[in-house]
Design a protein around this motif. Structure first.
Motif, PDB file in Angstrom:
ATOM      1  N   ASP A  35      -4.914  -5.793  -2.668  1.00 17.67           N
ATOM      2  CA  ASP A  35      -4.717  -4.454  -2.126  1.00 17.67           C
ATOM      3  C   ASP A  35      -3.508  -3.843  -2.836  1.00 17.67           C
ATOM      4  O   ASP A  35      -2.423  -4.415  -2.814  1.00 17.67           O
ATOM      5  N   ALA A  36      -3.702  -2.687  -3.438  1.00 19.48           N
ATOM      6  CA  ALA A  36      -2.619  -2.036  -4.186  1.00 19.48           C
ATOM      7  C   ALA A  36      -1.405  -1.743  -3.310  1.00 19.48           C
ATOM      8  O   ALA A  36      -0.285  -1.645  -3.809  1.00 19.48           O
ATOM      9  N   ARG A  37      -1.596  -1.628  -2.000  1.00 16.29           N
ATOM     10  CA  ARG A  37      -0.467  -1.365  -1.101  1.00 16.29           C
ATOM     11  C   ARG A  37       0.501  -2.536  -1.012  1.00 16.29           C
ATOM     12  O   ARG A  37       1.610  -2.400  -0.522  1.00 16.29           O
ATOM     13  N   ASN A  38       0.094  -3.719  -1.499  1.00 22.96           N
ATOM     14  CA  ASN A  38       0.979  -4.888  -1.478  1.00 22.96           C
ATOM     15  C   ASN A  38       1.986  -4.875  -2.617  1.00 22.96           C
ATOM     16  O   ASN A  38       2.933  -5.653  -2.610  1.00 22.96           O
ATOM     17  N   GLN A  97       2.171 -11.842  -7.873  1.00 18.52           N
ATOM     18  CA  GLN A  97       1.968 -11.208  -9.177  1.00 18.52           C
ATOM     19  C   GLN A  97       2.069  -9.688  -9.059  1.00 18.52           C
ATOM     20  O   GLN A  97       2.641  -9.033  -9.933  1.00 18.52           O
ATOM     21  N   GLN A  98       1.546  -9.120  -7.989  1.00 25.09           N
ATOM     22  CA  GLN A  98       1.645  -7.673  -7.764  1.00 25.09           C
ATOM     23  C   GLN A  98       3.097  -7.233  -7.603  1.00 25.09           C
ATOM     24  O   GLN A  98       3.410  -6.076  -7.809  1.00 25.09           O
ATOM     25  N   ASN A  99       3.958  -8.156  -7.226  1.00 24.35           N
ATOM     26  CA  ASN A  99       5.369  -7.845  -6.993  1.00 24.35           C
ATOM     27  C   ASN A  99       6.275  -8.325  -8.118  1.00 24.35           C
ATOM     28  O   ASN A  99       7.470  -8.497  -7.930  1.00 24.35           O
TER      29      ASN A  99
END
Length: 143
Positions: A35-38, A97-99
């Motif tokens: 989820d892109a919101r993460n 990874q998203q962060n």
């Protein structure tokens, strides 16, 4: 047959057709979707590198939860054939990874899935509740 007689016979039939008389078991596949919101949820960290994420499932009861009828004593188990540890590992690694975390050296993040529980209530006021609890620790590259 007049309208009143037809209505008198039809309404109870329709109401009884909507009533839940049993609650069946359910098998749920576990699948993590990014989820892109993460992204940027964790915030900036000085040390954002780990060697890997390793998860184990330490639950003694592998049942995910239960489905219950809100006004009758009807229950059924919710199970999965999926690997809960792999599901958690994939989800945590994706969010990291998203962060901005890199997986090129550093300590190992060791996760233990302590509980994973769902509860679904069915009938008029259907509801769903789920929770997961984990224990985490960082293990140095030397062990």
């Amino acid at each position: 047959m007049n309208k009143n007689t037809l209505m008198t016979l039809t309404v109870p039939f329709l109401l009884s057709a909507c009533a839940v008389s049993r609650v069946g078991p359910m098998n749920v596949p576990l699948s993590f979707t990014a989820d892109a919101r993460n992204a940027a949820v964790i915030g900036a960290l000085q040390c954002n590198a780990i060697s890997q994420v390793q998860a184990t499932d330490s639950r003694t009861d592998k049942t995910l939860g239960e489905r219950v009828h809100e006004s009758q004593p009807l229950t059924a188990a919710v199970t999965t054939d999926s690997d809960a540890a792999a599901w958690v590992q994939s989800g945590v690694q994706t969010v990291m990874q998203q962060n901005g975390f890199s997986f090129a050296g550093g300590p190992k993040l060791v996760l233990s899935v302590d509980s994973l529980h769902t509860k679904e209530t069915v009938w008029h006021r259907s509801g769903y509740d789920a929770s997961i609890s984990m224990t985490a620790h960082l293990q140095s590259p030397t062990g």
